[in-house]
Design a protein around this motif. Structure first.
Motif, PDB file in Angstrom:
ATOM      1  N   ASN A  57      48.709   6.387  -2.303  1.00 33.32           N
ATOM      2  CA  ASN A  57      47.251   6.539  -2.403  1.00 33.32           C
ATOM      3  C   ASN A  57      46.595   6.943  -1.091  1.00 33.32           C
ATOM      4  O   ASN A  57      45.370   7.041  -1.016  1.00 33.32           O
ATOM      5  N   ALA A  58      47.400   7.164  -0.065  1.00 31.20           N
ATOM      6  CA  ALA A  58      46.846   7.512   1.242  1.00 31.20           C
ATOM      7  C   ALA A  58      46.208   8.895   1.212  1.00 31.20           C
ATOM      8  O   ALA A  58      46.724   9.820   0.593  1.00 31.20           O
ATOM      9  N   GLN A  59      45.088   9.030   1.907  1.00 30.54           N
ATOM     10  CA  GLN A  59      44.422  10.323   2.063  1.00 30.54           C
ATOM     11  C   GLN A  59      44.702  10.943   3.420  1.00 30.54           C
ATOM     12  O   GLN A  59      44.429  12.119   3.644  1.00 30.54           O
ATOM     13  N   GLY A  60      45.250  10.160   4.302  1.00 33.82           N
ATOM     14  CA  GLY A  60      45.599  10.662   5.624  1.00 33.82           C
ATOM     15  C   GLY A  60      46.575   9.707   6.287  1.00 33.82           C
ATOM     16  O   GLY A  60      46.571   8.507   5.992  1.00 33.82           O
ATOM     17  N   ILE A  83      48.288  13.805  13.137  1.00 33.46           N
ATOM     18  CA  ILE A  83      47.608  13.318  11.947  1.00 33.46           C
ATOM     19  C   ILE A  83      47.635  14.414  10.887  1.00 33.46           C
ATOM     20  O   ILE A  83      47.529  15.605  11.196  1.00 33.46           O
ATOM     21  N   SER A  84      47.815  14.011   9.637  1.00 27.40           N
ATOM     22  CA  SER A  84      47.821  14.941   8.508  1.00 27.40           C
ATOM     23  C   SER A  84      46.985  14.335   7.395  1.00 27.40           C
ATOM     24  O   SER A  84      46.888  13.107   7.263  1.00 27.40           O
ATOM     25  N   VAL A  85      46.368  15.189   6.587  1.00 23.75           N
ATOM     26  CA  VAL A  85      45.569  14.714   5.455  1.00 23.75           C
ATOM     27  C   VAL A  85      46.008  15.459   4.193  1.00 23.75           C
ATOM     28  O   VAL A  85      46.698  16.473   4.260  1.00 23.75           O
ATOM     29  N   ARG A  86      45.615  14.934   3.060  1.00 21.14           N
ATOM     30  CA  ARG A  86      45.849  15.650   1.809  1.00 21.14           C
ATOM     31  C   ARG A  86      44.764  16.716   1.651  1.00 21.14           C
ATOM     32  O   ARG A  86      43.580  16.441   1.863  1.00 21.14           O
ATOM     33  N   ASP A  87      45.169  17.930   1.279  1.00 25.16           N
ATOM     34  CA  ASP A  87      44.176  18.974   1.060  1.00 25.16           C
ATOM     35  C   ASP A  87      43.559  18.836  -0.323  1.00 25.16           C
ATOM     36  O   ASP A  87      43.825  17.857  -1.042  1.00 25.16           O
ATOM     37  N   ARG A  88      42.732  19.791  -0.697  1.00 25.92           N
ATOM     38  CA  ARG A  88      42.015  19.702  -1.975  1.00 25.92           C
ATOM     39  C   ARG A  88      42.968  19.689  -3.173  1.00 25.92           C
ATOM     40  O   ARG A  88      42.589  19.277  -4.269  1.00 25.92           O
ATOM     41  N   VAL A 119      47.299   4.384   8.196  1.00 30.77           N
ATOM     42  CA  VAL A 119      47.230   4.925   6.842  1.00 30.77           C
ATOM     43  C   VAL A 119      45.767   4.889   6.402  1.00 30.77           C
ATOM     44  O   VAL A 119      45.167   3.816   6.313  1.00 30.77           O
ATOM     45  N   PHE A 120      45.211   6.067   6.141  1.00 29.27           N
ATOM     46  CA  PHE A 120      43.798   6.192   5.789  1.00 29.27           C
ATOM     47  C   PHE A 120      43.637   6.199   4.269  1.00 29.27           C
ATOM     48  O   PHE A 120      44.224   7.023   3.574  1.00 29.27           O
ATOM     49  N   LYS A 121      42.814   5.281   3.765  1.00 28.32           N
ATOM     50  CA  LYS A 121      42.608   5.189   2.321  1.00 28.32           C
ATOM     51  C   LYS A 121      41.579   6.187   1.809  1.00 28.32           C
ATOM     52  O   LYS A 121      41.568   6.521   0.624  1.00 28.32           O
ATOM     53  N   SER A 122      40.695   6.640   2.694  1.00 33.02           N
ATOM     54  CA  SER A 122      39.653   7.577   2.266  1.00 33.02           C
ATOM     55  C   SER A 122      39.667   8.823   3.127  1.00 33.02           C
ATOM     56  O   SER A 122      39.984   8.770   4.321  1.00 33.02           O
ATOM     57  N   ARG A 123      39.334   9.951   2.528  1.00 30.99           N
ATOM     58  CA  ARG A 123      39.283  11.217   3.264  1.00 30.99           C
ATOM     59  C   ARG A 123      38.136  11.196   4.280  1.00 30.99           C
ATOM     60  O   ARG A 123      38.236  11.784   5.357  1.00 30.99           O
ATOM     61  N   LYS A 124      37.066  10.495   3.961  1.00 26.77           N
ATOM     62  CA  LYS A 124      35.899  10.461   4.832  1.00 26.77           C
ATOM     63  C   LYS A 124      36.250   9.916   6.214  1.00 26.77           C
ATOM     64  O   LYS A 124      35.800  10.446   7.242  1.00 26.77           O
ATOM     65  N   SER A 125      37.042   8.861   6.252  1.00 25.13           N
ATOM     66  CA  SER A 125      37.382   8.262   7.539  1.00 25.13           C
ATOM     67  C   SER A 125      38.187   9.225   8.400  1.00 25.13           C
ATOM     68  O   SER A 125      38.057   9.243   9.618  1.00 25.13           O
ATOM     69  N   VAL A 126      39.023  10.059   7.769  1.00 24.84           N
ATOM     70  CA  VAL A 126      39.789  11.058   8.523  1.00 24.84           C
ATOM     71  C   VAL A 126      38.859  12.158   9.026  1.00 24.84           C
ATOM     72  O   VAL A 126      38.964  12.612  10.169  1.00 24.84           O
ATOM     73  N   GLU A 127      37.943  12.597   8.173  1.00 23.90           N
ATOM     74  CA  GLU A 127      37.027  13.671   8.556  1.00 23.90           C
ATOM     75  C   GLU A 127      36.159  13.260   9.736  1.00 23.90           C
ATOM     76  O   GLU A 127      35.770  14.097  10.553  1.00 23.90           O
TER      77      GLU A 127
END
Length: 229
Positions: A57-60, A83-88, A119-127
């Motif tokens: 469930n990680a977004q980043g 750092i890596s994130v999930r794209d759209r 481990v980032f649960k939300s995309r917002k925190s990574v952005e």
């Protein structure tokens, strides 16, 4: 006496930070390879693994190999990582580079190196990281990450934390408190790795077609294997 000790600590921190920066400047490909090794060990020891449910469930995910911690009454941490994130489409992006700094107070002495995983649960925190200096606990809530197959996101009281924090030492993963630690985008690292002075982390996250060394693909594949597509 306190002034002398503080001065010695600052010298030690500058020494390790300077060496880390110099090493990173020479070989960011090596930094990504270190991150790949850490990712591949996420689930080697079931009793001390990062729970698959959290990774799925990680977004980043941020990985900072070999964070140097120096302690003599006043402690400090420094490291560089990726750092890596999930794209759209839910796929992992190529790595962007970051610096990690933090401090702590307490009776402590010694020097140690450990790996830090966020481990980032939300995309917002990574952005928020791409917008400037990011402070863990202030700009996004953080919880000590649970470990083991039986652990789940429900371990977090109130389910409100946006980040789970871990450390890895001698192959074992454990939750770690990182309140107040700061993350910043390492633009020199991005330039060194991508050979492009016109891009930042946001460009990397939003443009999968950017030219990158082959190790970037290996990094994405390692994340896909352990954290899902």
């Amino acid at each position: 006496m306190m002034t002398i000790r503080l001065g010695l600590l600052l010298i030690i921190l500058m020494f390790f930070s300077g060496n880390s920066l110099a090493e990173a400047g020479r070989d960011h490909i090596g930094k990504v390879r270190d991150a790949i090794e850490i990712v591949r060990e996420f689930s080697v020891i079931p009793e001390n693994e990062i729970p698959p449910s959290i990774l799925k469930n990680a977004q980043g995910i941020a990985i900072i190999p070999g964070v140097i911690k120096v302690g003599f009454i006043i402690g400090g941490n420094y490291g560089t990582g990726v750092i890596s994130v999930r794209d759209r489409n839910g796929l992992w992006t190529n790595p962007a580079f970051i610096t990690f700094t933090g401090g702590s107070l307490g009776w402590q002495i010694g020097v140690q190196s450990t790996d830090v995983i966020l481990v980032f649960k939300s995309r917002k925190s990574v952005e928020n990281i791409t917008a400037g200096k990011f402070t863990i606990g202030a700009d996004a809530s953080v919880a000590v990450g649970p470990v083991g197959r039986q652990a789940s996101a429900g371990t977090d009281i109130g389910l409100k934390a946006e980040i789970y924090s871990y450390s890895r030492s001698r192959g074992l993963f454990a939750g770690i408190a990182l309140q107040g630690s700061a993350i910043e985008i390492d633009y020199e690292g991005i330039l060194d790795f991508y050979d492009n002075n016109q891009i930042g982390a946001k460009d990397i996250f939003e443009n999968p077609g950017l030219k990158a060394p082959p190790v970037a693909r290996d990094f994405r594949n390692a994340l896909k294997e352990k954290a899902g597509p």
